[in-house]
Write an enzyme that holds these catalytic residues in place. Structure first.
Site, PDB file in Angstrom:
ATOM      1  N   ARG A 168       0.351  -1.426  -0.019  1.00 23.69           N
ATOM      2  CA  ARG A 168       0.517  -0.100  -0.030  1.00 23.69           C
ATOM      3  C   ARG A 168       0.926   1.038   0.152  1.00 23.69           C
ATOM      4  O   ARG A 168       1.698   2.040   1.555  1.00 23.69           O
ATOM      5  CB  ARG A 168      -1.045  -0.467   1.325  1.00 23.69           C
ATOM      6  CG  ARG A 168      -1.077   1.184   1.409  1.00 23.69           C
ATOM      7  CD  ARG A 168      -3.012   0.956   2.213  1.00 23.69           C
ATOM      8  NE  ARG A 168      -2.898   1.175   3.802  1.00 23.69           N
ATOM      9  CZ  ARG A 168      -3.409   1.014   4.482  1.00 23.69           C
ATOM     10  NH1 ARG A 168      -5.071   1.080   4.519  1.00 23.69           N
ATOM     11  NH2 ARG A 168      -3.471   1.121   5.887  1.00 23.69           N
ATOM     12  N   ASP A 449      -4.157   3.690  14.448  1.00 24.00           N
ATOM     13  CA  ASP A 449      -3.158   4.170  13.443  1.00 24.00           C
ATOM     14  C   ASP A 449      -3.489   5.383  13.087  1.00 24.00           C
ATOM     15  O   ASP A 449      -4.872   6.290  13.572  1.00 24.00           O
ATOM     16  CB  ASP A 449      -3.428   3.399  11.876  1.00 24.00           C
ATOM     17  CG  ASP A 449      -4.776   3.323  11.051  1.00 24.00           C
ATOM     18  OD1 ASP A 449      -5.241   3.494  11.194  1.00 24.00           O
ATOM     19  OD2 ASP A 449      -4.810   2.315  10.457  1.00 24.00           O
TER      20      ASP A 449
END
Length: 542
Positions: A168, A449
């Protein structure tokens, strides 16, 4: 044809380059980055400006709907995405995490089908994290990633096939200030994608996989079109057949939810499906409609996957993906095992099991976990209810989702001081770690996160902006928010290790929770704190 030296004119590296980085920052690789930048950065910047204009429309009260100009794409049953690629037919459990060397080895050793190596939300984009991540992925694809840390050895398993690696890169909005092309910072997306693809495309094919990516934070099918153009140029550049690259798009913005068919269509020869990026999606809903009091949400704990707007998003995503023959991936289980409290751990794991059961019954083809210990639970649930490699045959033709369904904010729940304090603690805890260069942090046995920090920040801003009342009748205003922020920050700073950065995190956070200033992303707000730009060095002289 231009020579590498001529292409490298105007390309400078401003980050520290160690010996281990030289195999990544080669002249040919940097020339490829320069080509990507010069070819696509103007379009990227235009699309970011388009985001700004779209936000101004939303602020004026113009609600999103399915695009009339792309109706022909949505209503055409004939087209399909690409068939699943090697290593992506069965993705029932995917583990995600950053690209430090220990995580790479542990993830590839996990009992999962794929590993999403994250250069985005769970990685703070220090130069060291980004370039060392590329080194680790380079070594992992060559099965040369084993290492020693003190007395402990980390070695890849040899007793079975390893999970498929999916990378990613950062979203379109982020820059990489440590590399400039013609005086401009390169896009973080193009930097991350370009270096990984250039060094590993053929290597991944050699091991029976391919150059596979997760594509984050998109807000329109035009941004997917840009990725598709990047993929085509990249494959042509190294004489790789078009369609070898595959990209799974995270539907983690409310605007992208209205363009799911179009996003798959733009990427169709490269599409490997869509993913429910649940926390970022909630963040996006709050962010995009933050000035509209009709979109005020209760405590984060009340915004579950079964509330109307989240349920509609999941159903539409699965229906859209399966109609087009591509995977519909489920969301993250962020729990961390609680080792010293069996009752609390059992309760948490029961929650994971229920969440995964909801996903597989809805028709998802796979799901995410943040910790290897959760992989067993997710695998058991999916194996029992999905005996086939995927369930693309579950068409969900019963689903009828309207724009109003996607925007249905009828979410039961209240706003509490406890909810405010939890948001403050999560936001501060994450931001403090981020400015130290750490992109994911355990808080209250959940792996937080950037996405969850953004939900926390945006809810606090929204509540203060609209002067909501808490369950006990207190009005949430600027003074109240800042008082609670100071209490939380002081407590965390006192408990934290010597030299912690809660004071700095608090200074940034204070400007984001009063209903006034609102940074587009926390990551762009904080980026300069972790940027150490040195004197420019010509890429041709590294």
């Amino acid at each position: 044809m231009a020579t590498t030296d001529s292409i490298l004119q105007g390309v400078n590296v401003l980050g520290k380059v160690d010996e281990s980085h030289r195999k990544i920052l080669t002249p040919d690789a940097l020339a490829f980055l320069a080509l990507l930048h010069r070819s696509f950065n103007p379009t990227r910047k235009a699309l970011l400006e388009r985001r700004r204009l779209r936000q101004a429309e939303l602020d004026r009260g113009v609600l999103p709907t399915f695009l009339p100009e792309t109706r022909h794409i949505r209503e055409n049953d004939a087209w399909r995405g690409a068939p699943p690629a090697p290593g992506l037919v069965d993705r029932r459990v995917e583990i995600t995490g950053p690209t430090d060397r220990k995580m790479v080895v542990n993830a590839l050793n996990s009992d999962v089908w794929t590993y999403m190596a994250d250069l985005e939300d769970s990685s703070a984009p220090t130069w060291e994290n980004m370039i060392n991540g590329q080194v680790n992925l380079y070594d992992a694809n060559r099965r040369q990633v084993d290492f020693k840390q003190g007395p402990k050895e980390y070695k890849l398993r040899t007793d079975r096939k390893l999970p498929t690696l999916i990378v990613r890169p950062r979203g379109w909005h982020l820059d990489e200030k440590h590399v400039t092309v013609d005086g401009e910072p390169i896009s973080g997306s193009l930097f991350d994608f370009g270096l990984y693809f250039f060094h590993n495309a053929f290597e991944t094919v050699k091991i029976g996989q391919g150059p596979y990516f997760y594509l984050p934070k998109m807000e329109s099918h035009l941004e997917a079109r840009l990725w598709n153009d990047v993929f085509n140029l990249a494959q042509d550049y190294i004489s790789m057949p078009r369609g070898t690259i595959r990209g799974t798009v995270l539907i983690e913005t409310i605007l992208a939810a209205f363009e799911m068919d179009e996003i798959i269509y733009e990427l169709r020869d490269h599409s490997s499906g869509l993913n429910c990026g649940r926390w970022d999606y909630i963040f996006s809903v709050i962010k995009k409609f933050r000035n509209n009091k009709d979109f005020v949400l209760p405590d984060r704990s009340a915004v579950t996957m079964t509330v109307p707007f989240m349920d509609a998003y999941v159903k539409l995503l699965i229906q859209t993906c399966h109609r087009r023959g591509v995977h519909a991936m489920g969301g993250m289980a962020a729990q961390i095992p609680i080792k010293d409290d069996k009752a609390a751990n059992d309760k948490a794991m029961d929650g994971v099991r229920a969440d995964k059961l909801r996903e597989v019954r809805a028709g998802h083809d796979g799901t995410w976990v943040a910790h290897p210990a959760l992989a067993t639970i997710a695998t058991e649930v999916f194996n029992k209810h999905m005996p086939t490699p995927n369930q693309l045959f579950v068409r969900r033709e019963d689903v009828q989702i309207s724009p109003n369904d996607l925007l249905n904010m009828n979410v039961p729940g209240v706003i509490t001081e406890d909810g405010i304090r939890k948001n403050l603690n999560i936001g501060l805890g994450y931001m403090e770690a981020w400015v130290r260069g750490v992109g994911c942090v355990p808080i209250n046995f959940l792996m937080e996160d950037a996405a969850t920090a953004e939900v926390s920040r945006s809810q606090l801003w929204q509540w203060t902006k609209h002067g909501v009342s808490t369950a006990d009748g207190r009005t949430v205003d600027k003074a109240y928010a800042l008082r609670l922020l100071k209490e939380c920050a002081d407590e965390l700073a006192a408990k934290g290790p010597k030299g912690n950065k809660f004071k700095l995190a608090s200074q940034y956070f204070a400007g984001q929770i009063t209903g006034e200033d609102y940074a587009d992303f926390l990551t762009t707000l904080l980026y300069d704190e972790i940027t150490q730009v040195g004197s420019p060095r010509s890429a041709s002289k590294l």
